[in-house]
Design an enzyme around this catalytic site. Sequence first.
Site, short mmCIF file in Angstrom:
data_model
loop_
_atom_site.label_atom_id
_atom_site.label_comp_id
_atom_site.label_asym_id
_atom_site.label_seq_id
_atom_site.Cartn_x
_atom_site.Cartn_y
_atom_site.Cartn_z
CD GLU A 11 6.92 4.51 -0.31
OE1 GLU A 11 7.50 3.98 -1.28
OE2 GLU A 11 5.75 4.24 -0.01
CG HIS A 19 4.39 9.37 1.07
ND1 HIS A 19 5.42 8.54 1.46
CD2 HIS A 19 3.27 8.59 1.09
CE1 HIS A 19 4.95 7.34 1.72
NE2 HIS A 19 3.65 7.34 1.51
CG ASP A 44 4.04 4.46 3.75
OD1 ASP A 44 2.96 5.06 3.54
OD2 ASP A 44 4.70 3.94 2.85
CG HIS A 58 5.70 0.33 2.51
ND1 HIS A 58 5.68 1.35 1.60
CD2 HIS A 58 6.69 -0.53 2.09
CE1 HIS A 58 6.63 1.15 0.68
NE2 HIS A 58 7.23 0.00 0.96
CD GLU A 96 5.39 -0.43 -2.53
OE1 GLU A 96 4.78 -0.06 -1.50
OE2 GLU A 96 5.60 0.33 -3.49
CG HIS A 121 2.54 6.53 -3.16
ND1 HIS A 121 3.07 5.97 -2.01
CD2 HIS A 121 3.48 7.39 -3.62
CE1 HIS A 121 4.27 6.47 -1.80
NE2 HIS A 121 4.54 7.34 -2.76
CD GLU A 180 -0.04 7.10 1.66
OE1 GLU A 180 0.58 6.28 2.34
OE2 GLU A 180 0.41 7.59 0.59
#
Length: 253
Positions: free
Chosen positions: A32, A34, A43, A118, A120, A172, A177
């Site tokens: 996804e 970033h 991730d 991750h 989710e 995020h 990160e």
Amino acid sequence: MPDTLRIDRMPMTRYAELIASTPVILPIGATEQHGPHLPLGTDALCVTAIADLVGAASGALVAPTLNYGSRSVPRSGGGEEFPGTTGLSLNATVTTLMELLDQFADDGARHVCVLSGHYENTAAIHEASFQVTARRADLKVVTVLWPDLLTPETLRKVYPEDLEYPGLDLEHAAFLETSVMMHLYPDLVDLDLAPSAELAAFPPYDVYPTPSGLVPSSGCLAPSTGASADAGKAIITECVTGIASVVTTELGQ
């Protein structure tokens, strides 16, 4: 690379010797966006490196990483509207995890740690683990979202004084990160492209389709200001130590 028992790098005979007596770490990440400064595989890349380090510290087997995870949610990952964000449905993620857990158990595994990078993935991991262990008395599963091992003390230590930890859902493509990626994969981080400091503001509910302008156009939900490789090293050190302790204590290794 640390001295890790990587399942995909050993012959089946060695695997067969170890599987019944050695815990298995199954890393799952995502693909996804970033932001403009971090890669789509952030991730998966982070959880793979952490799984290798935990495996080296605990003696656990490390399975190949699942590079796709549950669908991105606007309030914690920006959502599916961004280019490159490629998520699976909840059902697909649950089914995949259940089949893998069953196959590890069929091979003789008795202890598995599902390690997620991750946010989710959490619901899918818990559902799959519940379903499989409910009908297999011979299997114990521990689930870990790796940033959950960070203590408030470490967060206060690594975060710049003028930057407040926004919570894991908003972290995020932000400070945490970015710092971890700077430590683990510095060649994949371009701080020159990091957006200016901004903190996403969401209502306490979700609307679909996602309203235009709800998610910052950068895809980042909190600032990455002050991110550093040193902060990333401190974050990784604490998380690896904590997860290795969980694997050792809960899975008997």
